[in-house]
Design an enzyme around this catalytic site. Structure first.
Site, PDB file in Angstrom:
ATOM      1  N   ASP A 101       0.827  -1.208   0.000  1.00 19.26           N
ATOM      2  CA  ASP A 101       0.000   0.000   0.000  1.00 19.26           C
ATOM      3  C   ASP A 101       0.858   1.253   0.000  1.00 19.26           C
ATOM      4  O   ASP A 101       0.609   2.194  -0.746  1.00 19.26           O
ATOM      5  CB  ASP A 101      -0.972  -0.004   1.195  1.00 19.26           C
ATOM      6  CG  ASP A 101      -0.316  -0.369   2.522  1.00 19.26           C
ATOM      7  OD1 ASP A 101       0.927  -0.507   2.571  1.00 19.26           O
ATOM      8  OD2 ASP A 101      -1.049  -0.509   3.520  1.00 19.26           O
ATOM      9  N   ILE A 102       1.882   1.272   0.868  1.00 22.53           N
ATOM     10  CA  ILE A 102       2.608   2.526   1.050  1.00 22.53           C
ATOM     11  C   ILE A 102       4.075   2.272   1.402  1.00 22.53           C
ATOM     12  O   ILE A 102       4.399   1.314   2.098  1.00 22.53           O
ATOM     13  CB  ILE A 102       1.905   3.385   2.145  1.00 22.53           C
ATOM     14  CG1 ILE A 102       2.517   4.770   2.270  1.00 22.53           C
ATOM     15  CG2 ILE A 102       1.848   2.689   3.475  1.00 22.53           C
ATOM     16  CD1 ILE A 102       1.624   5.761   3.031  1.00 22.53           C
ATOM     17  N   ASP A 104       7.151   3.902   3.273  1.00 21.88           N
ATOM     18  CA  ASP A 104       7.399   4.938   4.284  1.00 21.88           C
ATOM     19  C   ASP A 104       8.885   4.901   4.662  1.00 21.88           C
ATOM     20  O   ASP A 104       9.707   5.509   3.966  1.00 21.88           O
ATOM     21  CB  ASP A 104       6.457   4.681   5.472  1.00 21.88           C
ATOM     22  CG  ASP A 104       6.634   5.671   6.595  1.00 21.88           C
ATOM     23  OD1 ASP A 104       7.174   6.760   6.357  1.00 21.88           O
ATOM     24  OD2 ASP A 104       6.211   5.368   7.724  1.00 21.88           O
ATOM     25  N   THR A 105       9.238   4.145   5.699  1.00 24.17           N
ATOM     26  CA  THR A 105      10.663   4.049   6.038  1.00 24.17           C
ATOM     27  C   THR A 105      11.412   3.216   4.993  1.00 24.17           C
ATOM     28  O   THR A 105      12.622   3.356   4.837  1.00 24.17           O
ATOM     29  CB  THR A 105      10.883   3.365   7.413  1.00 24.17           C
ATOM     30  OG1 THR A 105      10.412   2.024   7.329  1.00 24.17           O
ATOM     31  CG2 THR A 105      10.159   4.106   8.517  1.00 24.17           C
ATOM     32  N   GLY A 106      10.696   2.336   4.301  1.00 20.94           N
ATOM     33  CA  GLY A 106      11.322   1.470   3.304  1.00 20.94           C
ATOM     34  C   GLY A 106      11.751   0.132   3.882  1.00 20.94           C
ATOM     35  O   GLY A 106      12.135  -0.777   3.150  1.00 20.94           O
ATOM     36  N   THR A 108      10.060  -2.300   5.254  1.00 19.59           N
ATOM     37  CA  THR A 108       9.243  -3.456   4.856  1.00 19.59           C
ATOM     38  C   THR A 108       9.680  -3.961   3.480  1.00 19.59           C
ATOM     39  O   THR A 108      10.003  -5.142   3.319  1.00 19.59           O
ATOM     40  CB  THR A 108       7.738  -3.081   4.812  1.00 19.59           C
ATOM     41  OG1 THR A 108       7.356  -2.636   6.112  1.00 19.59           O
ATOM     42  CG2 THR A 108       6.881  -4.249   4.401  1.00 19.59           C
ATOM     43  N   LYS A 133       5.847   8.042   0.591  1.00 20.74           N
ATOM     44  CA  LYS A 133       6.070   9.293   1.309  1.00 20.74           C
ATOM     45  C   LYS A 133       7.444   9.804   0.919  1.00 20.74           C
ATOM     46  O   LYS A 133       8.348   9.012   0.633  1.00 20.74           O
ATOM     47  CB  LYS A 133       6.028   9.055   2.816  1.00 20.74           C
ATOM     48  CG  LYS A 133       4.648   8.714   3.329  1.00 20.74           C
ATOM     49  CD  LYS A 133       4.629   8.643   4.838  1.00 20.74           C
ATOM     50  CE  LYS A 133       3.359   7.998   5.317  1.00 20.74           C
ATOM     51  NZ  LYS A 133       3.353   7.727   6.762  1.00 20.74           N
ATOM     52  N   ASP A 161      -5.032   1.365   7.437  1.00 20.31           N
ATOM     53  CA  ASP A 161      -5.778   1.393   8.696  1.00 20.31           C
ATOM     54  C   ASP A 161      -5.080   2.199   9.781  1.00 20.31           C
ATOM     55  O   ASP A 161      -3.899   2.533   9.682  1.00 20.31           O
ATOM     56  CB  ASP A 161      -5.918  -0.033   9.237  1.00 20.31           C
ATOM     57  CG  ASP A 161      -4.597  -0.565   9.807  1.00 20.31           C
ATOM     58  OD1 ASP A 161      -3.554  -0.454   9.117  1.00 20.31           O
ATOM     59  OD2 ASP A 161      -4.583  -1.044  10.948  1.00 20.31           O
TER      60      ASP A 161
END
Ligand code: 5GP
Ligand code: MG
Length: 182
Positions: A101-102, A104-106, A108, A133, A161
């Protein structure tokens, strides 16, 4: 639910229009290739369903449960479920596209990439996210395909979520600070 949203960032028609473009790009790049999409649960389910129906290719998909967030904070630790091993074993001869989905910190995407690059067999390994982001990476990874670049705010809706709520909002919005419990 709606009263907890501070601001809508992306409306449903804009999300759908961008997904259409991504699907076209993916179908062009993977033409005549055996593509398997590995979707990271739970956040990417809506994205997966909408994207997949628009990719005009025979495509396999599988899901992998990964978690790193608690509430609105990243724990920095990426946890895998057993499916990761099964997918890695079945990756031989396939082109894998990891869907989230997104970004962010990378951490994952980096951990998932590392998990599959450890295994011999996959013909290629790319990543696709709906949102990314800017200025938030602590793990140096970028997505090969992305839908929208967004500001550094905690967003919910369209699969994303907060404590397992708001996933079913049809748009993507920023949660009010008052809705985030400390
Ligand atoms: P990363 O490992 O890149 O920091 O984050 C990836 C995961 O963190 C995403 O799959 C998602 O589950 C969660 N995440 C990151 N940013 C947000 C956000 O703004 N909203 C929500 N709901 N989840 C987020
Ligand atoms: Mg997620």
């Amino acid at each position: 639910m709606l009263e907890d949203i501070d601001r809508i960032l992306l409306r449903e028609p804009d999300i759908q229009a961008r997904i259409e473009e991504l699907a076209f790009q993916i179908a062009r790049d993977y033409h005549a290739k055996d593509l398997t999409i590995v979707a990271l649960l739970n956040g990417s389910v809506f994205f997966l369903a909408d994207l997949l129906r628009r990719i005009a290719l025979p495509v396999h998909f599988t899901c992998l449960r990964v978690s790193s967030y608690e509430g609105d904070q990243s724990t920095g630790e990426v946890r895998f479920a057993q499916e990761a091993t099964d997918i890695a074993i079945n990756a031989a001869g396939r082109h894998l596209l990891i869907l989230d989905d997104i970004l962010d910190t990378g951490c994952t995407l980096q951990a998932v990439r590392a998990r599959f690059s450890d295994q011999p067999g996959a013909l290629s390994l790319k990543t696709c996210v709906l949102l990314k982001k800017s200025g938030t990476r602590t793990c140096p990874v970028e997505a090969d395909y992305w839908g929208f670049e967004i500001e550094n705010a905690f967003v919910v809706g369209y699969g994303l979520d907060y404590r397992d709520r708001y996933r079913n909002l049809p748009f993507i919005g920023i949660l009010k600070q008052s809705a985030i419990s400390s």
